[in-house]
Structure formats: C-alpha cells, structure tokens
Write a protein that holds these residues in place. Structure first.
Motif, PDB file in Angstrom:
ATOM      1  N   SER A 107      20.149   6.454  -1.082  1.00 47.85           N
ATOM      2  CA  SER A 107      21.365   7.112  -0.564  1.00 47.85           C
ATOM      3  C   SER A 107      22.413   7.319  -1.659  1.00 47.85           C
ATOM      4  O   SER A 107      23.212   8.245  -1.582  1.00 47.85           O
ATOM      5  N   ASN A 108      22.403   6.479  -2.709  1.00 48.56           N
ATOM      6  CA  ASN A 108      23.337   6.659  -3.826  1.00 48.56           C
ATOM      7  C   ASN A 108      22.920   7.788  -4.760  1.00 48.56           C
ATOM      8  O   ASN A 108      23.769   8.417  -5.392  1.00 48.56           O
ATOM      9  N   LYS A 109      21.612   8.051  -4.868  1.00 49.94           N
ATOM     10  CA  LYS A 109      21.130   9.029  -5.846  1.00 49.94           C
ATOM     11  C   LYS A 109      20.760  10.385  -5.258  1.00 49.94           C
ATOM     12  O   LYS A 109      20.690  11.364  -5.997  1.00 49.94           O
ATOM     13  N   VAL A 110      20.492  10.430  -3.961  1.00 43.32           N
ATOM     14  CA  VAL A 110      20.065  11.683  -3.347  1.00 43.32           C
ATOM     15  C   VAL A 110      21.127  12.127  -2.346  1.00 43.32           C
ATOM     16  O   VAL A 110      21.428  11.400  -1.401  1.00 43.32           O
ATOM     17  N   PRO A 111      21.697  13.318  -2.544  1.00 39.47           N
ATOM     18  CA  PRO A 111      22.736  13.784  -1.608  1.00 39.47           C
ATOM     19  C   PRO A 111      22.146  14.085  -0.221  1.00 39.47           C
ATOM     20  O   PRO A 111      21.021  14.563  -0.106  1.00 39.47           O
ATOM     21  N   GLN A 112      22.933  13.792   0.790  1.00 39.33           N
ATOM     22  CA  GLN A 112      22.494  13.979   2.168  1.00 39.33           C
ATOM     23  C   GLN A 112      22.209  15.456   2.474  1.00 39.33           C
ATOM     24  O   GLN A 112      21.375  15.772   3.312  1.00 39.33           O
ATOM     25  N   SER A 113      22.836  16.342   1.749  1.00 39.11           N
ATOM     26  CA  SER A 113      22.624  17.777   1.961  1.00 39.11           C
ATOM     27  C   SER A 113      21.196  18.211   1.624  1.00 39.11           C
ATOM     28  O   SER A 113      20.713  19.229   2.115  1.00 39.11           O
ATOM     29  N   SER A 114      20.502  17.437   0.782  1.00 35.91           N
ATOM     30  CA  SER A 114      19.132  17.794   0.397  1.00 35.91           C
ATOM     31  C   SER A 114      18.080  17.299   1.397  1.00 35.91           C
ATOM     32  O   SER A 114      16.902  17.617   1.245  1.00 35.91           O
ATOM     33  N   ASN A 137      15.545  19.753   2.965  1.00 36.11           N
ATOM     34  CA  ASN A 137      14.452  20.305   2.158  1.00 36.11           C
ATOM     35  C   ASN A 137      13.783  19.169   1.381  1.00 36.11           C
ATOM     36  O   ASN A 137      14.017  18.994   0.183  1.00 36.11           O
ATOM     37  N   PRO A 138      12.917  18.396   2.051  1.00 36.99           N
ATOM     38  CA  PRO A 138      12.306  17.218   1.414  1.00 36.99           C
ATOM     39  C   PRO A 138      11.491  17.515   0.162  1.00 36.99           C
ATOM     40  O   PRO A 138      11.419  16.691  -0.741  1.00 36.99           O
ATOM     41  N   SER A 139      10.905  18.704   0.069  1.00 34.99           N
ATOM     42  CA  SER A 139      10.093  19.019  -1.115  1.00 34.99           C
ATOM     43  C   SER A 139      10.943  19.153  -2.378  1.00 34.99           C
ATOM     44  O   SER A 139      10.438  19.014  -3.488  1.00 34.99           O
ATOM     45  N   ALA A 140      12.240  19.393  -2.211  1.00 38.56           N
ATOM     46  CA  ALA A 140      13.141  19.529  -3.361  1.00 38.56           C
ATOM     47  C   ALA A 140      13.734  18.192  -3.805  1.00 38.56           C
ATOM     48  O   ALA A 140      14.394  18.112  -4.842  1.00 38.56           O
ATOM     49  N   ILE A 141      13.494  17.140  -3.044  1.00 36.71           N
ATOM     50  CA  ILE A 141      14.056  15.829  -3.373  1.00 36.71           C
ATOM     51  C   ILE A 141      13.285  15.210  -4.525  1.00 36.71           C
ATOM     52  O   ILE A 141      12.056  15.115  -4.493  1.00 36.71           O
ATOM     53  N   PHE A 162       0.814  -1.209   0.000  1.00 30.93           N
ATOM     54  CA  PHE A 162       0.000   0.000   0.000  1.00 30.93           C
ATOM     55  C   PHE A 162       0.853   1.266   0.000  1.00 30.93           C
ATOM     56  O   PHE A 162       0.486   2.257  -0.605  1.00 30.93           O
ATOM     57  N   SER A 163       1.976   1.225   0.713  1.00 29.79           N
ATOM     58  CA  SER A 163       2.789   2.431   0.854  1.00 29.79           C
ATOM     59  C   SER A 163       4.250   2.050   1.033  1.00 29.79           C
ATOM     60  O   SER A 163       4.569   1.021   1.634  1.00 29.79           O
ATOM     61  N   ILE A 164       5.111   2.911   0.515  1.00 34.58           N
ATOM     62  CA  ILE A 164       6.545   2.733   0.706  1.00 34.58           C
ATOM     63  C   ILE A 164       7.147   4.123   0.912  1.00 34.58           C
ATOM     64  O   ILE A 164       6.790   5.063   0.199  1.00 34.58           O
ATOM     65  N   SER A 165       8.017   4.245   1.923  1.00 36.91           N
ATOM     66  CA  SER A 165       8.553   5.563   2.285  1.00 36.91           C
ATOM     67  C   SER A 165      10.017   5.482   2.662  1.00 36.91           C
ATOM     68  O   SER A 165      10.467   4.484   3.210  1.00 36.91           O
ATOM     69  N   VAL A 166      10.727   6.577   2.383  1.00 36.70           N
ATOM     70  CA  VAL A 166      12.079   6.778   2.901  1.00 36.70           C
ATOM     71  C   VAL A 166      11.963   7.931   3.888  1.00 36.70           C
ATOM     72  O   VAL A 166      11.458   9.007   3.542  1.00 36.70           O
ATOM     73  N   ILE A 167      12.415   7.674   5.105  1.00 33.96           N
ATOM     74  CA  ILE A 167      12.194   8.618   6.196  1.00 33.96           C
ATOM     75  C   ILE A 167      13.519   8.974   6.852  1.00 33.96           C
ATOM     76  O   ILE A 167      14.362   8.107   7.082  1.00 33.96           O
ATOM     77  N   LEU A 168      13.677  10.262   7.164  1.00 33.53           N
ATOM     78  CA  LEU A 168      14.812  10.717   7.948  1.00 33.53           C
ATOM     79  C   LEU A 168      14.424  10.531   9.413  1.00 33.53           C
ATOM     80  O   LEU A 168      13.493  11.167   9.898  1.00 33.53           O
ATOM     81  N   ALA A 169      15.115   9.612  10.093  1.00 32.20           N
ATOM     82  CA  ALA A 169      14.803   9.281  11.486  1.00 32.20           C
ATOM     83  C   ALA A 169      16.004   9.627  12.355  1.00 32.20           C
ATOM     84  O   ALA A 169      16.893   8.797  12.560  1.00 32.20           O
TER      85      ALA A 169
END
Length: 198
Positions: free
Chosen positions: A105-112, A115-119, A4-11
C-alpha cells in the motif's frame, strides 16, 4: 516448512476479488504438476480472500495446504494470502502478511488497482524467498531461536565445568593426600634434624 504462494488481492467485499500481484514457489512440484498447482493456488487464494470478512485474519486448511488470510478492509480493501504447508507457523505467516500489505500500500497507488497488469511490485519475489525461514518474519521466533542456541551453549559450558569439576575434585583429593604425606615428611625431617644436632 514451505511457502508455496503469496498474493495481494483486491477484495471489495461484494463480487469477485482480483489478484493484484502474486508470487509462487512451485519448485517442489514436477514440471507437469506446476500448471495445475499454480491454478489451484490462484483459485484457493481468491476464494479464501472473498470469504474472509474485512478486518479479520483466518487460516484455512485444504489437504496438505494452509491458506493464511488477512483482509484489511477499508480504506484500500486489500487482502493478503499466503499458502504454506501445514508446518509453517501461524504467527510468522500473519506477521509476513502485515508487512507485505503495508509495503504494497505504501509503494503502489490505489488508482492502479483497476489495472492489475500494470502494477509493478517486484518485492513480492523477495518476500517469498526471504520468508521461507519463518524466523525472518517473526522477531519473537527469532529471539526464541537465539535463546535456544544460547541454552545449548550454556549446557555445553556447564558440562565442561562439571568435567573440570570432577578433575578438580581429584586434585583436591590428591592435595589432601599430599598434605598428609607432607606432614609426615615434616615430622620425620624434624626428628632427623633434632637427632643430628645433638
């Protein structure tokens, strides 16, 4: 079996978690239920991610839903959450989460992450559609499925051989009867031959 859902979360470990990217498949719900179910999926995902210690995996069941969580912890403090029905197998769910977090983690830099809306991570939509079939996420399950198919083919082949074997048995019986008749014919022919030359 349904995702139903899949998420990547900053915890971060302390404080509230932040959903960095997510995808939902709410096609099995009516138009009027989709909004509420989507909110529940978001709340459920964040809650289980916050309550899963770093470096651990766990599955949490709530009514008809199961949330599989993998909190990688340091260095990026990412957690992956997949919400499925109760039938979706555990091992493929965790295999999928491992692949998802590695890819993210390979495609999205940790610096972003601030600002989750820009990912931009459109691959998450591919994950939710492709892995509706759990054998796509788990090679062991795929091999087991291929073995089951091979076993079915072998059973059919063995049944065919047995049916042919029964037919062969009938032929062997007939040949034995033919043999006895042939011997009798040979003896009779020999007697007739002997008699006609004398």
């Amino acid at each position: 079996m349904k995702i139903f859902s899949i998420s990547v979360i900053l915890a971060p470990g302390q404080g509230s978690s932040t959903i960095l990217t997510s995808a939902n498949d709410l096609s099995s719900f009516s138009f009027y239920q989709k909004g509420s179910v989507g909110e529940f999926m978001t709340f459920f995902s964040k809650t289980v991610a916050e309550r899963t210690p770093a470096g651990q995996r766990q599955s949490v069941q709530e009514n008809n839903y199961t949330a599989h969580v993998y909190n990688r912890g340091e260095p990026d403090k990412l957690a992956g959450v997949i919400i499925t029905d109760g039938e979706y197998p555990v091992r493929p769910a965790f295999s999928l989460l491992t692949k998802l977090l590695e890819d993210f983690s390979n495609k999205v830099p940790q610096s972003s992450f601030s600002n989750p809306s820009a990912i931009s991570f459109p691959e998450i939509n591919t994950y939710i559609t492709k892995y509706q079939d759990p054998s796509q996420a788990d090679t062991i399950m795929r091999v087991q499925q291929e073995l089951d198919e091979t076993k079915i083919v072998l059973h059919k082949t063995i049944e065919g051989v047995l049916q042919r074997g029964e037919k062969l048995d009938n032929l062997v019986d007939r040949s034995q009867q033919l043999s006895a008749q042939s011997k009798m014919f040979y003896k009779t022919a020999k007697k007739v031959s002997c008699c006609s030359f004398s």
